[in-house]
Design a protein around this motif. Sequence first.
Motif, PDB file in Angstrom:
ATOM      1  N   ASP A 187       0.828  -1.205   0.000  1.00 48.98           N
ATOM      2  CA  ASP A 187       0.000   0.000   0.000  1.00 48.98           C
ATOM      3  C   ASP A 187       0.862   1.253   0.000  1.00 48.98           C
ATOM      4  O   ASP A 187       0.540   2.243  -0.675  1.00 48.98           O
ATOM      5  CB  ASP A 187      -0.922   0.007   1.216  1.00 48.98           C
ATOM      6  N   ILE A 188       1.949   1.233   0.760  1.00 51.24           N
ATOM      7  CA  ILE A 188       2.840   2.393   0.819  1.00 51.24           C
ATOM      8  C   ILE A 188       3.489   2.630  -0.540  1.00 51.24           C
ATOM      9  O   ILE A 188       3.642   3.778  -0.988  1.00 51.24           O
ATOM     10  CB  ILE A 188       3.917   2.185   1.906  1.00 51.24           C
ATOM     11  N   ALA A 189       3.826   1.542  -1.221  1.00 51.36           N
ATOM     12  CA  ALA A 189       4.452   1.661  -2.535  1.00 51.36           C
ATOM     13  C   ALA A 189       3.561   2.409  -3.515  1.00 51.36           C
ATOM     14  O   ALA A 189       4.033   3.215  -4.323  1.00 51.36           O
ATOM     15  CB  ALA A 189       4.787   0.263  -3.073  1.00 51.36           C
ATOM     16  N   SER A 190       2.259   2.174  -3.431  1.00 52.16           N
ATOM     17  CA  SER A 190       1.340   2.847  -4.349  1.00 52.16           C
ATOM     18  C   SER A 190       1.279   4.349  -4.077  1.00 52.16           C
ATOM     19  O   SER A 190       1.024   5.143  -4.993  1.00 52.16           O
ATOM     20  CB  SER A 190      -0.060   2.237  -4.233  1.00 52.16           C
ATOM     21  N   VAL A 191       1.544   4.752  -2.831  1.00 49.79           N
ATOM     22  CA  VAL A 191       1.513   6.172  -2.490  1.00 49.79           C
ATOM     23  C   VAL A 191       2.767   6.878  -2.978  1.00 49.79           C
ATOM     24  O   VAL A 191       2.698   7.980  -3.538  1.00 49.79           O
ATOM     25  CB  VAL A 191       1.356   6.368  -0.967  1.00 49.79           C
ATOM     26  N   VAL A 192       3.923   6.270  -2.762  1.00 45.96           N
ATOM     27  CA  VAL A 192       5.186   6.925  -3.121  1.00 45.96           C
ATOM     28  C   VAL A 192       5.586   6.662  -4.568  1.00 45.96           C
ATOM     29  O   VAL A 192       6.569   7.229  -5.058  1.00 45.96           O
ATOM     30  CB  VAL A 192       6.329   6.481  -2.176  1.00 45.96           C
ATOM     31  N   GLY A 193       4.844   5.789  -5.258  1.00 47.48           N
ATOM     32  CA  GLY A 193       5.144   5.522  -6.654  1.00 47.48           C
ATOM     33  C   GLY A 193       6.406   4.709  -6.858  1.00 47.48           C
ATOM     34  O   GLY A 193       7.135   4.907  -7.837  1.00 47.48           O
ATOM     35  N   ARG A 194       6.668   3.779  -5.938  1.00 46.18           N
ATOM     36  CA  ARG A 194       7.846   2.921  -6.037  1.00 46.18           C
ATOM     37  C   ARG A 194       7.424   1.477  -5.778  1.00 46.18           C
ATOM     38  O   ARG A 194       6.279   1.201  -5.449  1.00 46.18           O
ATOM     39  CB  ARG A 194       8.926   3.353  -5.036  1.00 46.18           C
ATOM     40  N   SER A 195       8.387   0.567  -5.901  1.00 43.53           N
ATOM     41  CA  SER A 195       8.097  -0.839  -5.655  1.00 43.53           C
ATOM     42  C   SER A 195       7.980  -1.088  -4.154  1.00 43.53           C
ATOM     43  O   SER A 195       8.492  -0.307  -3.343  1.00 43.53           O
ATOM     44  CB  SER A 195       9.215  -1.713  -6.229  1.00 43.53           C
ATOM     45  N   PRO A 196       7.327  -2.197  -3.752  1.00 43.26           N
ATOM     46  CA  PRO A 196       7.272  -2.536  -2.326  1.00 43.26           C
ATOM     47  C   PRO A 196       8.659  -2.671  -1.700  1.00 43.26           C
ATOM     48  O   PRO A 196       8.852  -2.276  -0.547  1.00 43.26           O
ATOM     49  CB  PRO A 196       6.519  -3.865  -2.320  1.00 43.26           C
TER      50      PRO A 196
END
Length: 291
Positions: free
Chosen positions: A139-148
């Motif tokens: 979920d955090i990856a989707s916010v920062v636009g990076r991979s998990p």
Amino acid sequence: MNDVDFLADRFEAHRARLKSVAYRMLGSLTEADDAVQEAWLRLSRSDADEVENLGGWLTTVVGRVCLDMLRSRVARREDPLDVHMPDPIISWEEGIDPEQEAVVADSVGLALLVVLQTLAPAERLAFVLHDMFALPYDDIASVVGRSPAAARQLASRARRRVQGTAPEPDADLATQRHVVDAFIAAARGGDLESLVALLDPEVVLRADTGAMRVIRGRKAVAGQALSFSRFASTYAAHPALVNGSAGVVSTDDGVPQSVLCFTIADGKIAAIDILADPDRLSRLDVAFLDH
């Protein structure tokens, strides 16, 4: 109850958690409220029936809003060059009201919030959402636009920074108050030796008078405490909770002059955070301290 009222009720059930996320991200209660309000606007414009986990969805939305706000600060060169004292949350020692309790849960002291301000926005978001609110890296990856994996690395870097500079406070409030009272008494009595004995060798004092001043080392901090005490000896000192930790609010005829928050670790004062900016102090609601 119509659909809008039903959705509003569902949102209100998550408001306290959302504000606590935003406060940790931004260090500002006003901006935290703005971020939560923006989350409501985005929810009201979305198809909420398609959201399976509303709490998780709202948390990521607030995280994204806060990230944008932090990046805007950096673009305006306000952060981290102009790091300032986060907004303190002040209450009676007898107890914090329910809304405040949600915001300051998990010992989010001013010392920790100051350290969070020194992190890059994406690092701060990853640390707050994962370490403080257990949000998955996906979920955090989707916010920062990076991979998990990259999100995990961001949180790891932030964690190392926090652990290296933000001491773990003692949990017992009675112990905290005993140390703080001894410190205030020694400062007002001009007892330099006792002051030094109460301070951790690596103690840091941060004072925000409109610009941040940082003093390190127990002799330097003790000397500053004596100077401050002589200047403020006529002020009334009110014991209070500041972000859930033992603190002191100084007033002159009911007007706030300073807010002191102490971080007590292993029985010693590891950090003192002081808000003494007259403009910000004028906006604090501390009338209850005089009753």
